[in-house]
Design a protein around this motif. Structure first.
Motif, PDB file in Angstrom:
ATOM      1  N   THR A 107      42.354  34.628  37.684  1.00 14.83           N
ATOM      2  CA  THR A 107      41.475  34.627  38.858  1.00 14.83           C
ATOM      3  C   THR A 107      40.044  35.070  38.533  1.00 14.83           C
ATOM      4  O   THR A 107      39.190  35.071  39.426  1.00 14.83           O
ATOM      5  CB  THR A 107      42.018  35.546  39.967  1.00 14.83           C
ATOM      6  N   ASP A 118      35.907  33.624  45.622  1.00 12.96           N
ATOM      7  CA  ASP A 118      35.681  34.788  46.478  1.00 12.96           C
ATOM      8  C   ASP A 118      34.255  35.302  46.349  1.00 12.96           C
ATOM      9  O   ASP A 118      33.563  35.535  47.332  1.00 12.96           O
ATOM     10  CB  ASP A 118      36.672  35.893  46.103  1.00 12.96           C
ATOM     11  N   LYS A 119      33.797  35.478  45.100  1.00 12.47           N
ATOM     12  CA  LYS A 119      32.430  35.960  44.899  1.00 12.47           C
ATOM     13  C   LYS A 119      31.917  35.540  43.524  1.00 12.47           C
ATOM     14  O   LYS A 119      32.688  35.209  42.623  1.00 12.47           O
ATOM     15  CB  LYS A 119      32.357  37.474  45.056  1.00 12.47           C
ATOM     16  N   ARG A 137      34.853  35.212  40.628  1.00 10.84           N
ATOM     17  CA  ARG A 137      36.104  35.846  41.032  1.00 10.84           C
ATOM     18  C   ARG A 137      36.773  34.966  42.089  1.00 10.84           C
ATOM     19  O   ARG A 137      36.163  34.661  43.124  1.00 10.84           O
ATOM     20  CB  ARG A 137      35.851  37.255  41.576  1.00 10.84           C
ATOM     21  N   LYS A 184      39.921  33.836  44.782  1.00  4.98           N
ATOM     22  CA  LYS A 184      40.883  34.411  45.724  1.00  4.98           C
ATOM     23  C   LYS A 184      42.313  34.186  45.245  1.00  4.98           C
ATOM     24  O   LYS A 184      43.215  34.957  45.565  1.00  4.98           O
ATOM     25  CB  LYS A 184      40.710  33.769  47.097  1.00  4.98           C
ATOM     26  N   ARG A 237      47.059  26.091  45.805  1.00 11.63           N
ATOM     27  CA  ARG A 237      47.690  27.263  45.202  1.00 11.63           C
ATOM     28  C   ARG A 237      48.900  26.911  44.337  1.00 11.63           C
ATOM     29  O   ARG A 237      49.417  27.764  43.621  1.00 11.63           O
ATOM     30  CB  ARG A 237      48.108  28.233  46.299  1.00 11.63           C
TER      31      ARG A 237
END
Length: 534
Positions: A97, A146-147, A159, A161, A471
């Motif tokens: 991740t 995410d970021k 990064r 999720k 996912r």
């Protein structure tokens, strides 16, 4: 429709079989010269690739820019990505991740300012987390992110999720040009009208609707590149103009692709002076109903539009004269995740019995109170393959009692009409770049998730199906979930009406070397490895 296409094909010359031109081992690149090529458009809507969806922007300005990672220019169809601005491809950490990229030292923008990790991070934040009022058509490809961090001038960290196989191919997006953070901070829309990159060529001149020119960047960070002194792209939205320019050697080629009849015409005229490369094209045609306009808010009406189209019999006829070839769903047919023919035939619009299909279309229209419906099809002025899509769709829809007229617009107004919702039904192209089946179908998500979807609908169930599919790391389960997603989009809700997959055919003067075709007309367009053998 078959008779109509047959008459058009009869005007063309017999097909000449031409092998794709391989790279010749042992050739030593020559330096110098100007590559002149045609761009099949009147002009780009803007110069900001991060907001655009058209090759008109890529073919005009990609040589000025760098990306973080990219497809291998010597093997653009390979699933293995390579570094452009990074030092090496990272190995993910923290359960796959976290991806940490080291940025090349000493890279400069063309104005002499240094390019650092902050510029890379700012560019990707604009793509993945666009501020209000900023268009980002491929934002949906990055729902896993995410970021983005830049802890120091040489490090960028993504990064996620959740872990997904879709991330790295999506990151190789050729539209993801790296911009100056200072310029974005000054005006987030600055790049729409201005050019400042760090790529193999520096901006020289742009004449609106005429041409764009670049010159060699002496400070380019890939040692020894580019080979060319410069390039000139000439805009011409009429195919006949582009073909005559190639035939007379006023231009060496166009990169988008030409139909088989033109390939044969050029081969007859130029003989051994012409080389040709061909490939399956990660580009599919579709028709999108505007769900905000009645009766297209009714899935029965949308489903009827798809049921009326005879894909199986039309595809081989259109393939003789247009840049299309393969019947398929929303998954690239060359992918291991693509459905089988038997699976496709279970989806409305793909049934093998066209008469049964059209009878069901008429029943649905009657049930929905939309018999003898009249509406306007918004279409793009680009001949290939949009003109043929329009002819086909209007003709087939007439066979179930629909009265359809076309409104054909140049590329800029066509996009503007879609973005404003000013249409009943529109033709589109879901043209992706690096083959990435899981992310490539993000185009079909609701407009609030995918700004490049002009259906203007909301559908949480569709979003849930997509998120679950992303996912999934087991390949067999990925394929099953991707098919279920496709059936929901094309059949259950008919949010989009998929037409045919394209075939890319690029004829060019054989003195052009160092360029390799890929499954996308967006990939491998910075011209850094191209050289002229003359």
């Amino acid at each position: 429709m078959t008779r109509t296409l047959g008459r058009m094909a009869a005007l063309a010359m017999a097909v000449i079989l031409i092998a794709a031109a391989p790279a010749v081992a042992g050739e030593t690149p020559k330096r110098g010269g100007i590559l002149t090529y045609m761009i099949p458009a009147d002009s780009p809507p803007s110069f900001d690739a991060q907001r655009e969806e058209t090759y008109a922007t890529i073919h005009a300005a990609a040589p000025f820019y760098s990306t973080l990672i990219r497809a291998n220019p010597m093997d653009p169809g390979s699933p293995d990505m390579v570094c452009d601005l990074c030092v090496e491809m990272p190995k993910p950490t923290e359960n796959n991740t976290v991806y940490t990229f080291k940025i090349r030292p000493g890279v400069k923008f063309h104005d002499g300012t240094p390019l650092t990790a902050e510029d890379v991070a700012a560019s990707w934040r604009k793509i993945i987390f666009p501020p209000e009022g900023v268009i980002s058509p491929r934002q949906s490809n990055f729902v896993m992110v995410d970021k983005i961090e830049a802890p120091d001038p040489s490090t960028v960290v993504f990064r996620l999720k959740f872990a997904t196989d879709a991330f790295i191919p999506a990151l190789a997006d050729p539209y993801a040009w790296i911009y100056s953070k200072a310029k974005l901070d000054q005006d987030v829309h600055w790049y729409e009208k201005n050019i400042l990159g760090s790529g193999p060529f520096k901006f020289k001149n742009y004449e609106t609707g005429q041409s764009i020119e670049g010159v060699r960047n002496p400070d380019y960070y890939h040692q020894g590149l580019p080979y060319l002194d410069g390039f000139k792209g000439i805009f011409a939205d009429k195919q006949v103009t582009r073909v005559e320019a190639i035939k007379s050697d006023q231009a060496a080629m166009e990169f988008r692709g030409l139909p088989p009849t033109v390939r044969d015409e050029l081969k007859q005229a130029l003989g051994d002076r012409l080389a040709v490369q061909e490939d399956d094209w990660n580009c599919g045609g579709l028709i999108t109903p505007n769900h905000k306009r009645k009766p297209f808010d009714d899935p029965r009406v949308r489903r009827a539009l798809s049921l009326a189209l005879d894909r199986w019999h039309t595809a081989p006829e259109l393939a003789k004269i247009a840049l299309v070839k393969t019947v398929g769903g929303i998954t690239f047919p060359g992918s291991p995740l693509a459905p089988s023919k038997e699976q496709l035939e279970t989806i409305a619009g793909y049934w093998p019995d066209i008469e049964k299909s059209r009878a069901e279309a008429k029943r649905l229209l009657k049930e929905a109170g939309a018999e003898n419906l009249s509406f306007t099809l918004l279409n793009r002025s680009t001949d290939q393959p949009y003109k043929y899509y329009g002819i086909w769709a209007v003709d087939d829809w007439s066979k179930i009692g629909l009265k359809v007229t076309q409104k054909v617009l140049p590329v800029g107004p066509w996009f503007a009409a879609q973005r404003s919702g000013d249409f009943d039904v529109t033709t589109e192209g879901n043209c992706q770049n690096v083959v990435n089946p899981l992310a490539d179908v993000g185009k079909y998500l609701p407009h609030t998730i995918s700004s490049g979807n002009y259906g203007y609908f909301e559908d949480q169930h569709e979003i849930d199906l997509y998120q679950d599919m992303l996912r999934e790391l087991d390949k067999a389960k990925q394929k099953e979930k991707l098919f279920n997603f496709a059936k929901y989009v094309l059949d259950d809700q008919a949010h989009g009406i998929f037409l045919l997959w394209w075939r890319r055919i690029v004829p060019y003067h054989s003195y052009v070397k160092g360029w390799k075709i890929g499954p996308s007309h967006y990939v491998n367009q910075d011209l850094g490895t191209v050289w002229l053998d003359k």
